[in-house]
Design a protein around this motif. Structure first.
Motif, PDB file in Angstrom:
ATOM      1  N   GLY A   1       0.759  -1.237   0.000  1.00 58.74           N
ATOM      2  CA  GLY A   1       0.000   0.000   0.000  1.00 58.74           C
ATOM      3  C   GLY A   1       0.791   1.288   0.000  1.00 58.74           C
ATOM      4  O   GLY A   1       0.218   2.351   0.238  1.00 58.74           O
TER       5      GLY A   1
ATOM      6  N   LYS B   1      -0.807   4.034  -1.754  1.00 59.24           N
ATOM      7  CA  LYS B   1      -2.089   4.480  -1.205  1.00 59.24           C
ATOM      8  C   LYS B   1      -1.923   5.428  -0.020  1.00 59.24           C
ATOM      9  O   LYS B   1      -2.893   5.936   0.511  1.00 59.24           O
ATOM     10  CB  LYS B   1      -2.917   3.269  -0.739  1.00 59.24           C
TER      11      LYS B   1
ATOM     12  N   CYS C   1      -4.308   5.972   4.797  1.00 60.61           N
ATOM     13  CA  CYS C   1      -4.740   5.369   3.541  1.00 60.61           C
ATOM     14  C   CYS C   1      -5.673   6.330   2.821  1.00 60.61           C
ATOM     15  O   CYS C   1      -6.641   6.827   3.411  1.00 60.61           O
ATOM     16  CB  CYS C   1      -5.451   4.042   3.830  1.00 60.61           C
TER      17      CYS C   1
ATOM     18  N   ASP D   1      -7.711   5.555   0.532  1.00 53.01           N
ATOM     19  CA  ASP D   1      -8.993   4.911   0.231  1.00 53.01           C
ATOM     20  C   ASP D   1      -9.946   4.982   1.430  1.00 53.01           C
ATOM     21  O   ASP D   1     -11.076   5.422   1.300  1.00 53.01           O
ATOM     22  CB  ASP D   1      -8.801   3.454  -0.176  1.00 53.01           C
TER      23      ASP D   1
END
Length: 116
Positions: free
Chosen positions: A52, A55, A71, A73
């Motif tokens: 990640g 991200k 993150c 997202d």
């Protein structure tokens, strides 16, 4: 032995070398208080981002000593990186993002970060 943590959606995962700590820090600064972090600090060489990296977004405030990583997202912040008082690189692991951590059993050390 090692333990693992992640953001809420699972896009960002990490591993920390060692046992899950029995204590955590609860800070009352404007950021930690709002997020409800339970932090454990480890030397950066014991922390490994597994997935990640693309991200992650960074957030810094006040003295810009800590690079809060979240993150993009799900918005969850599983860790931060920074420099300890002695100048060594550290990772601040949010134990709320470590599924195996028994949060009710932690010895909570309160820190008056609002006064820093």
């Amino acid at each position: 032995m090692a333990y693992e943590g992640s953001c809420h959606c699972g896009a960002v995962t990490y591993e920390v070398e060692g046992d899950i700590p029995g204590e955590a820090m609860s800070c009352n600064c404007s950021h930690c208080r709002r997020k409800g972090f339970l932090l454990s600090f480890v030397p950066i060489d014991r922390f490994r981002l597994k997935s990640g990296a693309g991200k992650l977004k960074s957030y810094q405030f006040h003295k810009h000593n800590i690079d809060h990583q979240f993150c993009t997202d799900c918005g969850c912040q599983g860790f931060a990186v920074g420099t300890g008082p002695d100048g060594s690189k550290m990772a601040a692991v949010n134990l709320r993002c470590v599924p195996e951590a028994d949060l009710d059993a932690l010895n909570i050390q309160k820190v008056d970060g609002a006064s820093f």
